[in-house]
Design a protein around this motif. Structure first.
Motif, mmCIF file in Angstrom:
data_model
loop_
_atom_site.group_PDB
_atom_site.id
_atom_site.type_symbol
_atom_site.label_atom_id
_atom_site.label_comp_id
_atom_site.label_asym_id
_atom_site.label_seq_id
_atom_site.Cartn_x
_atom_site.Cartn_y
_atom_site.Cartn_z
ATOM 1 N N GLN A 184 2.091 7.686 -6.269
ATOM 2 C CA GLN A 184 1.960 6.779 -7.209
ATOM 3 C C GLN A 184 1.806 7.499 -8.462
ATOM 4 O O GLN A 184 2.216 7.494 -9.827
ATOM 5 N N CYS A 185 1.002 8.747 -8.247
ATOM 6 C CA CYS A 185 0.601 9.763 -9.482
ATOM 7 C C CYS A 185 1.129 10.697 -9.523
ATOM 8 O O CYS A 185 0.808 11.919 -10.817
ATOM 9 N N ARG A 186 1.265 11.082 -8.637
ATOM 10 C CA ARG A 186 1.668 12.540 -8.715
ATOM 11 C C ARG A 186 1.118 14.215 -9.029
ATOM 12 O O ARG A 186 1.000 14.282 -9.568
ATOM 13 N N GLN A 187 -0.547 13.618 -8.788
ATOM 14 C CA GLN A 187 -1.311 14.693 -9.159
ATOM 15 C C GLN A 187 -2.345 14.946 -7.829
ATOM 16 O O GLN A 187 -2.051 13.978 -6.869
ATOM 17 N N THR A 188 -3.118 15.864 -8.176
ATOM 18 C CA THR A 188 -4.304 15.734 -6.990
ATOM 19 C C THR A 188 -5.562 14.682 -7.179
ATOM 20 O O THR A 188 -5.580 14.688 -7.757
ATOM 21 N N VAL A 189 -5.041 14.347 -5.499
ATOM 22 C CA VAL A 189 -6.307 12.912 -5.168
ATOM 23 C C VAL A 189 -7.017 13.681 -4.215
ATOM 24 O O VAL A 189 -6.934 13.664 -3.190
ATOM 25 N N VAL A 190 -7.955 13.002 -4.210
ATOM 26 C CA VAL A 190 -8.747 12.994 -3.231
ATOM 27 C C VAL A 190 -9.400 11.589 -2.781
ATOM 28 O O VAL A 190 -9.649 10.506 -4.272
ATOM 29 N N MET A 191 -10.368 10.929 -1.902
ATOM 30 C CA MET A 191 -10.789 9.615 -1.352
ATOM 31 C C MET A 191 -12.132 9.580 -1.987
ATOM 32 O O MET A 191 -13.585 10.953 -2.317
ATOM 33 N N ALA A 192 -12.112 8.768 -3.221
ATOM 34 C CA ALA A 192 -14.077 8.508 -4.358
ATOM 35 C C ALA A 192 -14.472 7.604 -2.719
ATOM 36 O O ALA A 192 -15.551 7.569 -3.226
ATOM 37 N N GLY A 193 -14.044 6.659 -2.327
ATOM 38 C CA GLY A 193 -14.774 5.613 -0.989
ATOM 39 C C GLY A 193 -14.438 4.642 -1.009
ATOM 40 O O GLY A 193 -12.179 4.753 -1.248
ATOM 41 N N SER A 194 -14.545 3.764 -0.547
ATOM 42 C CA SER A 194 -14.011 2.677 0.489
ATOM 43 C C SER A 194 -14.832 1.450 0.302
ATOM 44 O O SER A 194 -15.913 1.734 0.759
ATOM 45 N N LYS A 195 -14.437 0.809 -0.513
ATOM 46 C CA LYS A 195 -15.480 -0.732 -0.842
ATOM 47 C C LYS A 195 -15.364 -1.527 0.451
ATOM 48 O O LYS A 195 -16.345 -2.338 0.556
ATOM 49 N N ARG A 196 -14.520 -1.919 1.203
ATOM 50 C CA ARG A 196 -14.734 -2.408 1.915
ATOM 51 C C ARG A 196 -13.731 -2.178 3.385
ATOM 52 O O ARG A 196 -12.705 -2.477 2.713
ATOM 53 N N VAL A 197 -13.897 -2.223 5.005
ATOM 54 C CA VAL A 197 -12.507 -2.080 5.516
ATOM 55 C C VAL A 197 -12.862 -3.048 7.056
ATOM 56 O O VAL A 197 -14.376 -3.234 7.350
ATOM 57 N N ASP A 198 -12.412 -4.044 7.216
ATOM 58 C CA ASP A 198 -13.002 -5.121 8.592
ATOM 59 C C ASP A 198 -11.539 -4.710 9.213
ATOM 60 O O ASP A 198 -10.243 -4.350 9.466
ATOM 61 N N PHE A 199 -12.257 -4.369 10.566
ATOM 62 C CA PHE A 199 -11.598 -4.399 12.112
ATOM 63 C C PHE A 199 -11.658 -5.422 12.321
ATOM 64 O O PHE A 199 -12.872 -6.148 12.787
ATOM 65 N N THR A 200 -11.138 -5.572 13.215
ATOM 66 C CA THR A 200 -10.577 -7.540 13.524
ATOM 67 C C THR A 200 -10.246 -7.779 15.232
ATOM 68 O O THR A 200 -10.088 -8.485 15.655
ATOM 69 N N ARG A 201 -9.309 -6.511 15.749
ATOM 70 C CA ARG A 201 -8.490 -6.532 16.710
ATOM 71 C C ARG A 201 -8.258 -5.385 17.280
ATOM 72 O O ARG A 201 -8.092 -4.275 16.803
ATOM 73 N N HIS A 202 -8.427 -4.835 18.443
ATOM 74 C CA HIS A 202 -8.237 -3.949 19.716
ATOM 75 C C HIS A 202 -7.547 -3.269 19.225
ATOM 76 O O HIS A 202 -6.170 -3.731 19.510
ATOM 77 N N ILE A 203 -6.737 -1.897 19.376
ATOM 78 C CA ILE A 203 -5.432 -1.650 19.297
ATOM 79 C C ILE A 203 -5.919 -0.426 20.842
ATOM 80 O O ILE A 203 -6.617 0.357 21.242
ATOM 81 N N HIS A 204 -4.879 -0.335 22.139
ATOM 82 C CA HIS A 204 -5.048 -0.244 22.922
ATOM 83 C C HIS A 204 -4.524 1.306 22.929
ATOM 84 O O HIS A 204 -3.627 1.518 22.423
#
Length: 266
Positions: A184-204
């Motif tokens: 999207q930006c073509r610049q160096t990016v890092v993860m600053a945070g995650s507002k929310r992650v929800d897991f609803t089902r398993h992956i086998h």
């Protein structure tokens, strides 16, 4: 994109990043690691076509044309090009993309011959289904706008419950967010945070984990990326959504301090 029925048609696509652990002493993708990526794509493409178990019988015409550097995004596509009674051939291409410039180069192409094993082939009358009439036709669909990234869930990525370990799921989703933000930006990016992650089902174990990133908003120096997590059963062609998360990626300078985007309109 309809969240209840995403489009995963067309060639099988695997997108990854060249980290130092997959590189050689020259700072480029180790050839063996590249072949592993290609074989993985060939296996998924074959399984999606035949809905049975496959093993790699041979590979041929493997030509490395250009190296992929550490930090490059590597995109591999696999397409079934020949189908016999119990075997098929998958052509795999690997392209490296510089995440900052967007320059892409073709690194490798090869053919992988896959053989069906096990008793499941009996459901098809002992013969693999033929190639569809539109095989090889490139279509414009949502997978090209929001490319789905696939990964096989091997036993070492599972917890003691036999399903994908949450930490590995988060790593896959974070990687998808990083790639989407970089493009999207073509610049160096890092993860600053995650507002929310929800897991609803398993992956086998043995299933394919699919991450679908989508840029949701661009600020002064940050990008919000939503990543959907899906599971695909290669024998039944059934897919189910297993999670969703929102990640905040921030552009940084050489001193790892947040910096504004060069082009806010990108």
């Amino acid at each position: 994109m309809n969240p209840d029925h995403p489009v995963f048609s067309g060639p099988t696509r695997l997108v990854d990043i060249v980290f130092p652990g997959a590189a050689n002493h020259h700072g480029t993708l180790f050839g063996g690691a590249g072949l592993s990526f290609m074989d993985k794509v060939a296996f998924i493409a074959a399984s999606r076509h035949g809905h049975v178990d496959f093993v790699t019988a041979s590979c041929e015409r493997i030509d490395f044309n250009a190296p992929a550097q550490i930090g490059d995004i590597v995109e591999l596509t696999g397409s079934v090009v020949r189908v016999g009674c119990r075997s098929l051939s998958v052509e795999v291409d690997m392209i490296a993309e510089n995440p900052l410039s967007g320059v892409r180069k073709h690194c490798c192409r090869g053919g992988f011959n896959m053989v069906a094993v096990g008793a499941d082939l009996g459901a098809w009358g002992g013969k693999l289904p033929p190639l569809p009439d539109n095989a090889g036709v490139s279509e414009t669909d949502e997978t090209q706008i929001h490319p789905a990234m696939v990964e096989i869930v091997f036993p070492e990525k599972t917890s003691h419950y036999g399903s994908l370990y949450g930490g590995n799921a988060l790593a896959a989703m974070g990687k998808a967010a990083f790639i989407a933000a970089s493009r999207q930006c073509r610049q160096t990016v890092v993860m600053a945070g995650s507002k929310r992650v929800d897991f609803t089902r398993h992956i086998h174990s043995g299933e394919v984990a699919i991450t679908v990133p989508r840029v949701m908003g661009v600020g002064q120096s940050s990008i919000r990326v939503e990543v959907q997590l899906w599971a695909e059963n290669l024998h039944t062609d059934q897919r189910r959504q297993c999670g969703v998360g929102e990640f905040v990626m921030v552009a940084i300078d050489h001193d790892h301090r947040p910096m504004p985007f060069h082009n806010r309109a990108a």
